[in-house]
Design a protein around this motif. Structure first.
Motif, PDB file in Angstrom:
ATOM      1  N   ASP A 157      -7.009   3.845  -0.117  1.00  0.00           N
ATOM      2  CA  ASP A 157      -8.280   3.563   0.522  1.00  0.00           C
ATOM      3  C   ASP A 157      -9.131   2.665  -0.363  1.00  0.00           C
ATOM      4  OD1 ASP A 157     -10.253   3.699   2.379  1.00  0.00           O
ATOM      5  OD2 ASP A 157     -10.497   5.867   2.309  1.00  0.00           O
ATOM      6  N   GLU A 177      -5.203   0.824   8.418  1.00  0.00           N
ATOM      7  CA  GLU A 177      -6.350   1.723   8.343  1.00  0.00           C
ATOM      8  C   GLU A 177      -7.024   1.794   9.716  1.00  0.00           C
ATOM      9  OE1 GLU A 177     -10.324   2.423   5.639  1.00  0.00           O
ATOM     10  OE2 GLU A 177      -9.385   0.449   5.629  1.00  0.00           O
ATOM     11  N   GLU A 236     -14.352   3.463   8.958  1.00  0.00           N
ATOM     12  CA  GLU A 236     -13.133   4.268   8.871  1.00  0.00           C
ATOM     13  C   GLU A 236     -13.177   5.464   9.821  1.00  0.00           C
ATOM     14  OE1 GLU A 236     -11.864   4.893   4.548  1.00  0.00           O
ATOM     15  OE2 GLU A 236     -14.033   4.632   4.456  1.00  0.00           O
ATOM     16  N   THR A 264      -3.847  -2.543   4.982  1.00  0.00           N
ATOM     17  CA  THR A 264      -3.941  -1.864   3.690  1.00  0.00           C
ATOM     18  C   THR A 264      -2.891  -2.484   2.778  1.00  0.00           C
ATOM     19  OG1 THR A 264      -2.271  -0.136   4.067  1.00  0.00           O
ATOM     20  CG2 THR A 264      -4.523   0.296   4.886  1.00  0.00           C
TER      21      THR A 264
END
Length: 172
Positions: A83, A113, A121, A146
């Motif tokens: 993340d 993501e 998110e 990602t």
């Protein structure tokens, strides 16, 4: 053994059968019942060109067909990703982009993501952070690349669901 392998089929009336045979039969039955031209399933993974899963008036040229893989029990396959913000724990996704296919049925997949309509998110886990909260999948409207990739044996999955064609500005 993964779905689709000959060892996974069951014996029915002395003959080997699998889900594929059933789906093929259902398709034949449906084709015989339909007398008018109907639209194809709008999330059919075989739709061409890329961009076919989005509205015809798309703003960007799509470069990614986002999909989910379903395990034998019908649950979405999930993977971890790194993340961007270190403070939270919402680093699980069920959305992928294929990067490479090799050795018959192995693939390198990029974990995508999940983002909501405001590009924030979406934490797909339950309050305890132990299981997927399937209701949260409905909040996902956008995706981001990602840096996390995984290698999978595609024979281990029973279904694939194409979700959207999107522009993620992927470098070739």
């Amino acid at each position: 053994m993964g779905c689709g392998r000959i060892e996974d089929v069951t014996e029915v009336s002395g003959k080997r059968r699998c889900v594929c045979d059933v789906v093929r039969a259902i398709k034949d039955i449906q084709d015989q019942a339909v007398t008018n031209d109907c639209d194809f399933c709008p999330t059919n993974c075989f739709l061409e060109p890329l961009g076919g899963l989005v509205s015809p008036a798309r703003r960007h040229q799509a470069d990614t067909r986002v999909f989910m893989l379903l395990t034998e029990d019908g649950t979405p396959f999930k993977a971890f990703f790194r993340d961007r913000d270190i403070c939270d724990h919402d680093c699980i996704s069920v959305f992928f982009r294929v990067e490479d296919i090799f050795d018959s049925c192995c693939a390198t997949l990029r974990v995508l993501e999940p983002l909501n309509s405001e590009r924030r998110e979406v934490d797909l886990l339950n309050v305890d952070g132990t299981k997927l909260n399937l209701r949260k999948l409905c909040d996902v409207r956008n995706f981001a690349l990602t840096g996390s990739c995984i290698t999978v044996d595609l024979n281990c999955f029973c279904a694939i669901e194409c979700v959207a064609d999107v522009f993620l500005d992927v470098c070739d």
